[in-house]
Design an enzyme around this catalytic site. Structure first.
Site, short mmCIF file in Angstrom:
data_model
loop_
_atom_site.label_atom_id
_atom_site.label_comp_id
_atom_site.label_asym_id
_atom_site.label_seq_id
_atom_site.Cartn_x
_atom_site.Cartn_y
_atom_site.Cartn_z
N CYS A 111 0.84 -1.20 0.00
CA CYS A 111 0.00 0.00 0.00
C CYS A 111 0.88 1.26 0.00
CB CYS A 111 -0.92 -0.03 1.22
SG CYS A 111 -2.12 1.31 1.27
N CYS A 112 1.90 1.28 0.88
CA CYS A 112 2.81 2.44 0.90
C CYS A 112 3.55 2.57 -0.44
CB CYS A 112 3.84 2.28 2.02
SG CYS A 112 3.21 2.61 3.68
N CYS A 194 -1.07 8.43 7.48
CA CYS A 194 -2.42 8.08 7.04
C CYS A 194 -3.28 7.65 8.23
CB CYS A 194 -2.36 6.92 6.05
SG CYS A 194 -1.42 7.26 4.56
N CYS A 197 -3.27 3.97 9.67
CA CYS A 197 -2.00 3.44 10.20
C CYS A 197 -1.37 4.35 11.24
CB CYS A 197 -1.03 3.23 9.05
SG CYS A 197 -1.67 2.14 7.77
N CYS A 220 7.77 3.98 5.80
CA CYS A 220 6.88 3.71 4.67
C CYS A 220 7.63 3.35 3.39
CB CYS A 220 5.99 4.92 4.40
SG CYS A 220 6.93 6.41 4.07
S1 SF4 Z 1 0.53 4.47 5.76
FE1 SF4 Z 1 -1.09 2.90 5.65
S2 SF4 Z 1 -2.77 3.75 4.40
FE2 SF4 Z 1 -0.91 5.06 4.11
S3 SF4 Z 1 0.03 4.29 2.27
FE3 SF4 Z 1 1.02 3.21 3.98
S4 SF4 Z 1 -0.20 1.33 4.36
FE4 SF4 Z 1 -1.40 2.69 3.00
#
Ligand code: SF4
Length: 228
Positions: A111-112, A194, A197, A220
């Protein structure tokens, strides 16, 4: 302020010299050295890097990566600070094909990678340098952050002008300039990313202990280790 010519070979020398410079002088040096080939990023968890940049280099730009999962307060805070400081705020986003999904529940690294790292690398493509707000006292993993390094993965000079500032320095800067904290700071969020998280920092943890709380993840991927 001294003129310091930069090459890949003298990054280590320059970072030592910068230890006695103010963050504002380093920011001015980076803008003077790299001009339009420089990108400044901030997560706007606090106002210091953006305010210093906009105050030091009039008309400069600070970039915020909107992952689609930022707290609404962060976007609001960044826009208000830009208006108050007459700064140029650039908000960048993941590719148009990246839609809101549940990837953060299944694979935070993936996701990151698509929501943070890919937009950053797109912004840094064909650029020479990048200014970040990393600080040594953010966490133990950032304790050796240099003021300047070579990010070999992105082939850019990475400048961390706030690296040797302490929390006390930060608090003084806010007081001197009459800056408001991020609205969530007073609720215990000492590092803000975010919303899925980010939690308030642990009572006995460092400033970033609320990020991916309860997991092994601490970064991240924006701040890759491949630097010299
Ligand atoms: S911090 Fe969490 S929601 Fe944001 S990009 Fe990374 S995994 Fe995705």
């Amino acid at each position: 302020m001294q003129e310091l010519p930069l090459s890949a070979g003298n990054v280590a020398t320059i970072t030592k010299q910068f230890e006695s410079w103010s963050p504002q002088d380093i920011i001015a040096w980076a803008h003077g050295t790299f001009g339009a080939d420089l990108v400044v990023t901030s997560s706007f968890g606090d106002p210091v890097l953006a305010h210093m940049t906009w105050s030091t280099v009039k008309g400069s730009t600070v970039t915020l990566i909107d992952t689609q999962y930022l707290f609404a307060q962060t976007l609001w805070y960044a826009k208000v600070l830009a208006e108050q400081t007459a700064g140029n705020l650039e908000v960048i986003a993941p590719a148009e094909t990246v839609l809101p999904d549940d990837l953060w529940q299944r694979d935070t690294d993936a996701c990151c990678a698509i929501r943070k790292v890919a937009p950053l690398e797109h912004a840094l493509a064909n650029k020479s340098a990048w200014i970040t707000g990393l600080r040594r006292d953010d966490s133990t993993s950032r304790a050796n952050t240099p003021l300047v390094s070579h990010d070999m993965l992105r082939d850019v000079i990475k400048v961390n002008p706030l690296a040797n500032l302490t929390q006390s320095d930060y608090n003084k800067y806010l007081e001197i300039h009459g800056l408001n904290e991020h609205p969530l700071t007073s609720q215990g969020y000492t590092s803000i990313g975010c919303w899925p998280c980010t939690r308030p920092a642990a009572v006995d943890g460092d400033a970033r202990s609320g990020r991916w709380a309860g997991t092994e993840k601490t970064e991240c991927g924006l701040h890759a280790k491949a630097t010299v």
